[in-house]
Design an enzyme around this catalytic site. Structure first.
Site, short mmCIF file in Angstrom:
data_model
loop_
_atom_site.label_atom_id
_atom_site.label_comp_id
_atom_site.label_asym_id
_atom_site.label_seq_id
_atom_site.Cartn_x
_atom_site.Cartn_y
_atom_site.Cartn_z
N GLU A 1 37.89 28.78 35.71
CA GLU A 1 37.88 30.36 35.38
C GLU A 1 37.53 30.38 33.85
OE1 GLU A 1 38.63 32.39 37.34
OE2 GLU A 1 39.42 31.64 39.00
N ARG B 1 36.28 41.22 48.90
CA ARG B 1 34.59 40.27 48.62
C ARG B 1 34.20 39.82 49.78
NH1 ARG B 1 36.94 36.33 43.91
NH2 ARG B 1 38.65 35.42 46.01
#
Length: 249
Positions: free
Chosen positions: A84, A127
């Protein structure tokens, strides 16, 4: 028995209609049977069904924004996971920035395309789930091979390129580069930032992939410079654009 030519023609037309309807519903237009059952295809098989798209921007190492069917949509890369960069709970993880920058570099110059698998095409966040290509080459496979991603989020039947991705991941593991330079950092559940912190506190040396602000910083880790394709390579540090950043003169 009385024979009717018109009746025979009608019967033949009915049979033809039934045949074409059956073909239309079998595997979405003749899709390969190995894909329908979720089986692996050969690792060296070429990608099929590539859809050209317009890249809008790179979000992180495994997510981009594209223009698809007239609107902007986010794409989450299938079968890989990168650290991340700005997670609300996990924050910034080691090699997250490097994965994002390398993803951006790979997609910066060329024709971008996506490929769907046979499973669901969107996740719970809306997504798109897809394989991403630049000039026909897999971006996912490149990130795995450079040690900036792990194989993850494997949900059958969307496993078309799992075998080749696992092979790319193994090559990076064997070299001990990127995320594999930190012992026990990459796990089946994600990335363990505490392991990275313990490694740093323990004084163990881990490979610094970049990005580097200048050639002085890069040469401190890679005295001979790095070739294009290495996680530490950056076009900004390749002044003569010969595919070698910060090479010794």
């Amino acid at each position: 028995m009385w024979y009717s030519p018109a009746g025979a023609v009608a019967a033949l037309l009915l049979i033809a209609i039934i045949y074409f309807i059956a073909e239309d519903f079998s595997g979405e237009g003749g899709q390969d049977s190995s894909m329908e059952t979720g089986q692996q295809i050969p690792a060296d098989a070429p990608a099929e069904g590539l859809i050209p798209v317009e890249l809008v921007r790179t979000i992180d190492g495994d997510t981009i924004k594209i223009r698809y069917r007239g609107k902007e949509q986010n794409v989450r890369y299938l079968l890989i996971d990168t650290p991340e960069t700005n997670h609300p709970r996990l924050g910034k993880q080691p090699f997250g920035d490097q994965a994002k920058e390398r993803n951006r570099e790979l997609l910066a110059d060329g024709a971008v395309a996506i490929e769907f698998d046979i499973g669901q095409r969107t996740d719970k966040y809306g997504r798109l789930l897809a394989y991403v290509y630049i000039n026909g080459e897999s971006v996912q496979e490149k990130l795995l091979e450079e040690g900036l991603a792990r194989v993850g989020y494997v949900y059958p039947p969307s496993t078309r390129h799992l075998e080749r991705f696992e092979q790319a991941e193994k090559r990076a593991k064997d070299k001990g580069i990127g995320i594999w330079s930190i012992e026990d950092y990459a796990t089946d559940r994600g990335f363990d930032a505490e392991k990275a912190e313990q490694t740093e506190k323990g004084g163990q040396k881990t490979e610094h992939a970049g990005p580097f602000a200048n050639c002085k910083e890069l040469r401190a880790v890679h005295p001979k410079g790095v070739k294009k394709g290495h996680p530490a390579y950056s076009e900004q540090l390749d002044g003569d654009r010969d595919g070698m950043a910060c090479e010794a003169s």
